[in-house]
Design an enzyme around this catalytic site. Structure first.
Site, PDB file in Angstrom:
ATOM      1  N   ASP A 259       0.828  -1.202   0.000  1.00  0.00           N
ATOM      2  CA  ASP A 259       0.000   0.000   0.000  1.00  0.00           C
ATOM      3  C   ASP A 259       0.868   1.259   0.000  1.00  0.00           C
ATOM      4  OD1 ASP A 259      -2.225  -1.590   0.120  1.00  0.00           O
ATOM      5  OD2 ASP A 259      -2.440  -1.431   2.305  1.00  0.00           O
TER       6      ASP A 259
HETATM    7  N1  URA Z   1      -1.500  -5.971   3.660  1.00  0.00           N
HETATM    8  C1  URA Z   1      -1.972  -4.708   3.687  1.00  0.00           C
HETATM    9  O1  URA Z   1      -3.043  -4.447   4.235  1.00  0.00           O
HETATM   10  N2  URA Z   1      -1.250  -3.754   3.081  1.00  0.00           N
HETATM   11  C2  URA Z   1      -0.047  -3.970   2.505  1.00  0.00           C
HETATM   12  O2  URA Z   1       0.576  -3.047   1.988  1.00  0.00           O
HETATM   13  C3  URA Z   1       0.435  -5.286   2.498  1.00  0.00           C
HETATM   14  C4  URA Z   1      -0.309  -6.273   3.089  1.00  0.00           C
END
Ligand code: URA
Length: 270
Positions: free
Chosen positions: A107
């Site tokens: 993310d």
């Molecule tokens: N899970 C998430 O919620 N975000 C990420 O960036 C990676 C795994």
């Protein structure tokens, strides 16, 4: 004359993106063939004589495979192109002139281990659901978890897009208001950690991936990257193959029968 192949397949073979993503890139008008924009997905190209460019960068099937390990900083998107014009992991790489793409996603607000490569075959092998590659995260959650919440995470739970596999969870340290967990899982669905934690009442405040397929970035600051050594690439291949074989054997045992053929072709997995 060599065989013509469909443009989105050519892009995927060259490691630009998955086939599905390549179709989107074509439809958005990012691709030129012999100098002219081509936005029809059905277009075919001669991989040896046509000149294909994505955003005016030549795409070359003969390029050597490169593998990059990055400590992705927060505030950067894990895509090669961002319609909102935010900084991308490709911007962070800066000087690399070979088109690589991220293996999986982190993310915008997540930092940590990210692999980038133009090796579509390896990326697909690592990302295929049956590969069961481990990813480990440090997760700062709000509050102090009850053991029942931790147990639910460990056992696996049902999210709106289906059940999650059991996770490894360790409670690290806390301030009384927040707690750091180390959470390891296979698979990697959209916002998976945030959704899993939220579903047991533990909102995620910070997220950092500390391991992907055995790769770590302990010695690297956010934004730093390096090329993988051939030995490390060999290890990734071995891991992808053995994790997949183990998953296949488990499935076979569970069914008490012969191994089933994978339903999704490896090259179409992303
Ligand atoms: N899970 C998430 O919620 N975000 C990420 O960036 C990676 C795994």
């Amino acid at each position: 004359m060599s065989e013509r192949i469909r443009l989105h397949k050519f892009l995927a073979d060259c490691g630009v993106a998955s086939r599905r993503k390549s179709e989107e890139i074509i439809e958005r008008g990012h691709v030129k063939v012999n100098g002219r924009v081509v936005d029809e997905v059905g277009t075919t190209v001669d991989p040896f004589s046509d000149t294909v460019m994505v955003d005016d960068t030549p795409v070359n099937v003969h390029k050597e495979k490169i593998h990059i390990l990055m400590n992705k900083p927060k505030g950067v998107v894990t895509t090669t192109i961002d319609p909102e014009k935010r900084q991308t992991v490709i911007d962070v790489l800066g000087t690399v002139d070979v088109r690589v793409y991220p293996v999986g996603r982190l993310d915008y607000d997540t930092e940590g281990v990210l692999l980038l490569t133009n090796d579509g075959e390896l990326a697909n092998a690592l990302l295929h659901p049956s590969s069961e590659i481990w990813k480990v995260y440090e997760v700062k959650v709000k509050g102090v978890p009850h053991y029942a919440q931790i147990n639910k995470l460990k056992q696996g739970l049902v999210l709106d897009d289906g059940p999650t596999a059991p996770a490894r969870v360790k409670v690290e340290e806390g301030t009384g208001r927040n707690t750091w967990l180390v959470l390891g899982l296979t698979g990697g669905r959209y916002h998976q950690i945030k959704r899993m934690c939220a579903s047991v009442g533990l909102p995620v405040l910070k997220l950092r991936r500390i391991e992907f397929a055995g790769l770590r970035v302990d010695e690297m600051n956010p934004g730093e990257w390096r090329y993988l050594k051939p030995k490390e690439v060999g290890r990734l291949w071995a891991l992808a193959r053995s994790a997949r074989a183990a998953a296949e054997a488990r499935r076979r045992r569970a069914k008490g029968g012969r191994p089933e053929k994978p339903k999704v072709p490896v090259t179409d997995s992303r």
